[in-house]
Design an enzyme around this catalytic site. Structure first.
Site: not given
Ligand SMILES: [Zn+2]
Length: 471
Positions: A282, A294, A328-329, A356, A428
């Site tokens: 993603h 990520d 996606e997030e 992912d 994140h």
């Molecule tokens: Zn991800």
């Protein structure tokens, strides 16, 4: 004589009279080795993270990433399509908090709390709101203390189980914590809370907050944030001494949905070109860092599949489709748009891969296939054994973020099997940056994606599809 025969065969091959051997050990080995020697995936990763940086849906970074990936794929000669996707557009604002009162607080003392707003959080007044904090350990405790919730800020103090992560169970550890992040603020809002906090979901407690999506909607959009593990523990300790009061200021904006795209790049197949094998990651990321693990590693790995096959002059029987998913997030709109566009011909979607889980040490493949189908992958395992990536683990469902609708529709789905024990240290947070990715591990990761993509695109036997389930 032998030379004449070889020349004849190669002539017939190029004329398409004979199908070229495809999943033979030599071809699989060539793809593996070319990937292991290539710097392409790391270059694409560096371009995404260093030249663009954060890529949250609706941001200028996300738009630039669409262009960058599409351009790179066009340069390879792939057939590029931009699939329109409407995405949520949430923009972070000011985010501060302090404890302004608690039992035994010395006169004049307040304590700063380190936190970050969760995606989809509502805003406090610009000057902040002040309320008492109620600390709970789970949903059951929140329900039991329902009478205390109205007008308060609820803190879900749920620690991340790093021991699970260290022993190969990072996914379940994350799933437990993120359940409170996704569902907690919504439940707190329904019970009359004026704000919701969760303890950051992840390891490496260096007082770093971990953001992520929460399940709030326009109907219940209270301010919601993740506090660091250290601050959650402090609030919990103080709350055992007496009431704790916080001043919380969060000023994010929820803007109208924005226009964006999935980037789709096809390497067309030969005799089965209408059948699709997806390899993907993603493109969007959270906004605190540059989304290196990520999920720029997933996108870069998927892009490298096409580059490796192009470089080797290999054309698969089925079309290999690189997809850089958008959103996606905080919405999953890219996966949804692709499913909607293809749901009436899901039989042509032969298999789908999404990376992912970052680019930690890759050990093989997680396969969402019917029981017994794993035996079809023995030649692939042999090809990946020399790089220590020969494990094929079968599951009924793998639940990859952007693939879950396809998977529910019966499309066999795959993830690289990756050591994720340190993934949630960075994921994140403001620390998910290029320097955290080991170029050698990324090469092995890309080699698994390339060899698997080729293998799926050239299998003679069908993998077998699960019966479609309700979406
Ligand atoms: Zn991800």
């Amino acid at each position: 004589m032998k030379t004449v025969l070889t020349a004849l065969i190669s002539c017939m091959l190029s004329a398409g009279v004979l199908a070229a051997p495809a999943n033979d050990p030599a071809t699989l080995g060539k793809i593996r080795d070319a990937s292991m020697q290539s710097g392409y995936a790391y270059e694409r990763l560096a371009d995404l993270t260093d030249l663009i940086g954060p890529r949250l849906s609706g941001s200028a970074g996300a738009a630039a990433a669409v262009e960058q990936v599409a351009d790179a794929m066009r340069k390879l000669g792939a057939k590029v399509t931009l699939q329109p996707v409407k995405v949520p557009h949430w923009v972070r604002g000011v985010e501060t908090a302090e404890l302004v009162d608690y039992a035994k607080r010395p006169q004049g003392v307040t304590q700063r709390i380190v936190l970050t707003a969760l995606g989809g959080s509502g805003a406090t007044p610009a000057a902040g709101l002040t309320a008492q904090v109620i600390v709970v350990k789970d949903f059951t405790e929140l329900k039991a203390r329902a009478a205390e919730v109205k007008g308060r800020i609820v803190l879900f103090d749920v620690g991340f189980d790093q021991e699970m992560a260290d022993r190969g169970l990072a996914g379940p550890a994350y799933g437990h914590g993120s359940g409170f992040r996704v569902g907690g603020p919504k439940m707190a809002a329904a019970m009359g809370a004026v704000g919701a906090l969760v303890r950051s979901v992840g390891g490496a407690n260096f007082r770093l907050p971990h953001t992520g999506a929460t399940g709030l909607s326009d109907a219940d959009r209270i301010p919601a944030a993740a506090v660091t593990a250290e601050d959650a523990m402090l609030i919990d300790r103080l709350s055992k001494r007496g009431p704790v009061t916080m001043r919380l200021t969060l000023t994010p904006q929820n803007l109208p949905d924005a226009d964006s795209f999935n980037v789709i790049a096809d390497l067309p197949g030969t005799d089965k070109a209408d059948e699709i094998v997806i390899v993907s990651g993603h493109l969007d990321s959270w906004d605190l860092a540059t989304g290196a693990h990520d999920d720029a590693t997933g996108v870069a790995g998927a892009m490298a599949v096409l580059e490796t096959l192009k470089k080797l002059g290999l054309q698969p029987r089925r079309t290999i489709r690189m997809i850089a998913w958008m959103n996606e997030e905080n919405g999953g709109r890219g996966g949804q748009a692709y499913f909607e566009a293809n749901k009436n011909a899901l039989g042509k979607q032969i298999a789908a891969i999404e990376s992912d889980g970052g680019a930690g040490r890759t050990f093989g493949v997680l396969a969402g296939v019917m029981p017994g189908a794993e035996k079809l992958f023995v030649p692939l395992q042999e090809a990946l054994r020399p790089i220590g990536a020969s494990v094929v683990q079968r599951r009924d469902r793998i639940g990859a973020g952007d693939l879950h609708r396809l998977e529910t529709g019966g499309v066999p789905s795959f993830l690289p099997l990756v050591d994720m024990s340190s993934y949630f240290n960075y994921h994140h947070t403001a620390a998910d940056t290029l320097d955290k990715v080991d170029p050698d591990q990324l090469r092995r990761h890309a080699a698994v994606m390339a060899t698997l993509s080729w293998y799926l695109a050239n299998m003679d036997e069908p993998i077998g599809r699960a019966p479609a389930q309700g979406q």
